[in-house]
Design a protein around this motif. Structure first.
Motif, short mmCIF file in Angstrom:
data_model
loop_
_atom_site.label_atom_id
_atom_site.label_comp_id
_atom_site.label_asym_id
_atom_site.label_seq_id
_atom_site.Cartn_x
_atom_site.Cartn_y
_atom_site.Cartn_z
N ASP A 142 -2.94 -24.08 24.99
CA ASP A 142 -3.05 -24.77 23.70
C ASP A 142 -4.22 -24.25 22.87
O ASP A 142 -4.19 -24.30 21.63
N LYS A 166 2.79 -15.61 14.67
CA LYS A 166 3.81 -15.72 13.62
C LYS A 166 4.09 -17.18 13.27
O LYS A 166 4.34 -17.52 12.11
N GLU A 167 4.02 -18.05 14.26
CA GLU A 167 4.18 -19.49 13.98
C GLU A 167 3.08 -19.99 13.06
O GLU A 167 3.28 -20.92 12.28
N ALA A 168 1.90 -19.35 13.13
CA ALA A 168 0.76 -19.74 12.29
C ALA A 168 0.78 -19.04 10.94
O ALA A 168 -0.10 -19.28 10.11
N GLY A 169 1.74 -18.16 10.72
CA GLY A 169 1.84 -17.47 9.44
C GLY A 169 1.07 -16.17 9.36
O GLY A 169 0.91 -15.60 8.27
N LYS A 196 4.24 -14.53 19.25
CA LYS A 196 4.93 -15.78 18.91
C LYS A 196 3.97 -16.77 18.25
O LYS A 196 4.26 -17.33 17.19
N TYR A 197 2.81 -16.98 18.86
CA TYR A 197 1.84 -17.95 18.34
C TYR A 197 1.34 -17.52 16.96
O TYR A 197 1.15 -18.36 16.06
N LYS A 216 -2.90 -21.06 21.13
CA LYS A 216 -2.05 -21.40 19.98
C LYS A 216 -2.91 -21.84 18.79
O LYS A 216 -2.64 -21.48 17.64
N TYR A 253 -4.75 -19.04 16.31
CA TYR A 253 -4.08 -18.38 15.18
C TYR A 253 -4.01 -19.30 13.96
O TYR A 253 -4.16 -18.83 12.82
N LYS A 254 -3.84 -20.58 14.19
CA LYS A 254 -3.83 -21.53 13.07
C LYS A 254 -5.19 -21.57 12.40
O LYS A 254 -5.29 -21.57 11.16
N LYS A 311 -5.92 -18.12 10.56
CA LYS A 311 -5.14 -18.01 9.33
C LYS A 311 -5.76 -18.87 8.23
O LYS A 311 -5.91 -18.43 7.09
N ASP A 316 3.52 -13.58 24.00
CA ASP A 316 3.08 -14.95 23.69
C ASP A 316 2.23 -14.97 22.44
O ASP A 316 2.39 -15.84 21.56
#
Length: 635
Positions: free
Chosen positions: A99, A136-139, A133-134, A102, A105-106, A109, A130
């Motif tokens: 966690d 790109k999910e955060a932009g 993925k994380y 993940k 990256y948020k 960004k 992994d």
């Protein structure tokens, strides 16, 4: 025919980290940023990642504030910002809970970082996928990195297939991370051509260190093969163990027929002058002069430029240890050059035996540490492999990812004898979610979570350094260390004796402790509890304050024997809070763990070669021990 365009990325952070110990303060970064923009030649700037934020903490600066202020000028100018991340290890040397990865990256960004460059020191695609993925999910743009090295298992097909797997797994771009600069130019060109043949639409970026001497030829070769972006540095920190120089690369590529950006030389000179002023201010004290030279001896061991600063620091202390032993045994002493050559030869010897891990953080440090430990033991008449630290065993057993090659039979045999088993599952499964632990700590301390929870993230990513930052002890220790260096002279400023230079004030009653925090293979003294160099961040820090140990009267007629230190370093009864320390009165068997000695940023397990009852523990947690010192007495 239309000229092919090549764009440049400035490695302003990595320039410093590959040369020495520290990076510029946020006020210095903010001062130089507008002039970097004004140079007009950079499409990208590397703004954070790796050890950047830990360095801020050790200054006593808030790293989140530093990242936001540093990225802002480039965001405003439309220059992309990129960071380096270590996949499973996030922004540190040790694995990170899922966690927290993940969350990274948020946070990044939101702070203004456009691109992340995840790499795995073992090129295990599971770890990188992994991160893709994380991110790109955060932009973020996910630029997956290939950790390049040169061996019989690291073939052109090996890297082309790895890139293919990462692109199919979602990577937006690929970075060829030639972290030691040992990639041969023609070989690199074939890798680029192979990737472009499969994925012509995917942008490629080339990163290299200049140390061994191949880099300029390699840049020309990869650009001809299809690379769009090239990482560069600039004076006064280009070349040496750092990176190639902007001016030389631009001239070479222009002459070769590429479309390259022009450089505003007035702005260039401003950046150059400011960078030199930062060196003269204090950063030069932490740059070893030898790191300003190129060295083709690096071709053989393949050690990356980014770790040469810590390597030279290690050699000084280890040389002293070896020569102390030699003097005691009436043997001729070694010079630092003698030890350096022996180390390089040992790295070459053991690298195939440990499965060819690419020599990049943290595995470059592990292989170097193992080689140096072997050299020290062999010089003292002992056997190779007689000291293997726990985190090195983790690498050998696959806990950080699958090794590219096979372990040598003698190491497989040694692993079996030590009860070590190969781990084949996804490494992330060993490091489950842990944010709730850090939320609790933040709440108990009354600490603010910060914008976008960035303060929570910082604690979770760098627990020891963050606690030292919050307590103020890190800044005090840094100021005390800098004041000493200004007085004595060191690094590039050796002999300058700048006692008259204004130094940061140090409280009269401040007495720095000898506790050490490790950042990317570097040691920093701070007055905090010391944990593992690959800390178990989900637990409380190990307590290191000296604790008196009761000594019972020996049993009449009993024979007292001693467990002695096999090397010098810091002695710890435990290295994480989940362990139970041995205590007086315990009954132990031959082979039982009695503690650890931390040396060269790794924890070396010390096991008893005696069975019996513990009657005395002579060392305390965190105490300095020398080779042959008594650690425990057993009856």
């Amino acid at each position: 025919m239309e000229k092919k365009t090549i764009k440049f990325s400035l490695l302003y952070r990595d320039m410093w980290q590959s040369s020495g110990k520290y990076l510029p303060r946020v006020d210095q970064l903010v001062k130089v940023a507008p002039h970097i923009v004004e140079m007009g030649c950079f499409a990208r700037v590397e703004t954070n990642g790796g050890g950047f934020e830990q360095i801020n903490l050790l200054f006593g600066e808030n790293p989140n504030n530093a990242v936001r202020k540093w990225t802002q000028p480039f965001n405003d100018a439309g220059i992309q910002t990129h960071m380096l991340d270590r996949s499973l290890n996030g922004l540190r040397m040790s694995p990170v809970p899922a966690d927290v990865r993940k969350m990274m990256y948020k946070v990044k960004k939101s702070q203004g970082t456009d691109i992340t460059r995840p790499f795995c020191g073992l090129n295990d695609a599971r770890n990188i996928l992994d991160s893709i993925k994380y991110a790109k999910e955060a932009g973020m743009i996910a630029q997956a990195a290939l950790s390049l090295t040169y061996s019989e298992v690291h073939t052109v097909d090996y890297y082309v297939n790895l890139a293919d797997k990462l692109i199919k797994g979602g990577a937006d771009e690929i970075c060829l991370k030639d972290m030691a600069g040992i990639g041969r130019p023609a070989w690199l060109g074939k890798i680029v051509s192979g990737i472009k043949k499969l994925h012509p639409e995917i942008p490629l970026q080339y990163h290299s260190h200049s140390g061994p001497g191949f880099a300029m030829a390699s840049i020309l070769e990869v650009c001809r093969a299809g690379v769009e972006y090239v990482d560069v540095a600039m004076e006064p920190l280009s070349w040496g163990t750092g990176h190639v120089d902007l001016l030389a690369v631009q001239s070479m590529l222009k002459d070769a027929g590429f479309d390259v950006p022009e450089i505003n030389m007035d702005a260039y000179m401003k950046v150059r002058s400011l960078t030199q002023s930062f060196i003269d201010d204090f950063l030069g004290y932490y740059i070893n002069p030898k790191n300003r030279f190129m060295n083709s001896l690096l071709i053989g061991p393949g050690l990356p430029g980014g770790m040469m600063g810590s390597l030279m620091a290690d050699l000084e202390s280890n040389l002293a240890s070896i020569n102390k032993w030699k003097a005691k045994h009436n043997q001729p002493e070694l010079s630092q050059d003698d030890l350096l050559v022996k180390l390089f030869n040992e790295v070459e010897h053991i690298w195939p035996m440990v499965g060819y891990p690419p020599l990049v953080t943290p595995y470059s440090q592990y292989v170097k540490n193992l080689a140096l430990m072997n050299v020290m033991q062999l010089e003292k008449g002992k056997e190779r492999w007689s000291m293997i630290a726990d985190n090195i065993w983790d690498m050998l057993m696959g806990k950080g990812g699958k090794l590219p090659g096979e372990l040598a039979p003698e190491l497989k045999k040694l692993a079996k004898e030590n009860g070590k088993e190969e781990f084949t599952a996804n490494p992330q499964s060993l490091f489950p979610d842990a944010l709730d632990t850090f939320r609790k700590e933040m709440d108990e301390n009354g600490w603010e979570y910060g914008q976008d929870d960035e303060e929570l993230f910082e604690l979770a990513m760098h627990p020891e350094q963050y606690r030292a930052y919050k307590s103020g002890e890190a800044k005090k220790a840094f100021e005390a260390d800098l004041a000493k260096k200004r007085k004595d002279g060191a690094g590039l400023l050796e002999g300058t004796k700048k006692a008259e230079a204004p130094a940061a004030a140090t409280p009269a009653n401040f007495n720095p402790s000898s506790m050490i925090i490790n950042v990317d293979g570097e040691q920093f003294k701070v007055s905090v509890a010391y944990g593992d160099s690959q800390p178990a961040e989900v637990s409380a820090p190990v307590q290191v304050a000296p604790t008196p140990v009761a000594v019972p009267a020996p049993v009449a007629g009993g024979v007292t024997k001693e467990v002695i230190a096999p090397l010098e370093g810091k002695f710890y009864l435990t290295k994480e809070s989940s362990e139970t320390a041995v205590k007086v009165g315990d009954t132990i068997k031959e082979g039982d763990l009695i503690g650890y000695i931390e040396a060269m940023k790794t924890f070396n397990a010390i096991r008893s070669d005696i069975a019996g009852t513990v009657v005395e523990i002579t060392g305390t947690n965190g105490s300095e021990v020398e080779e042959d010192d008594i650690l425990v007495k057993i009856q």
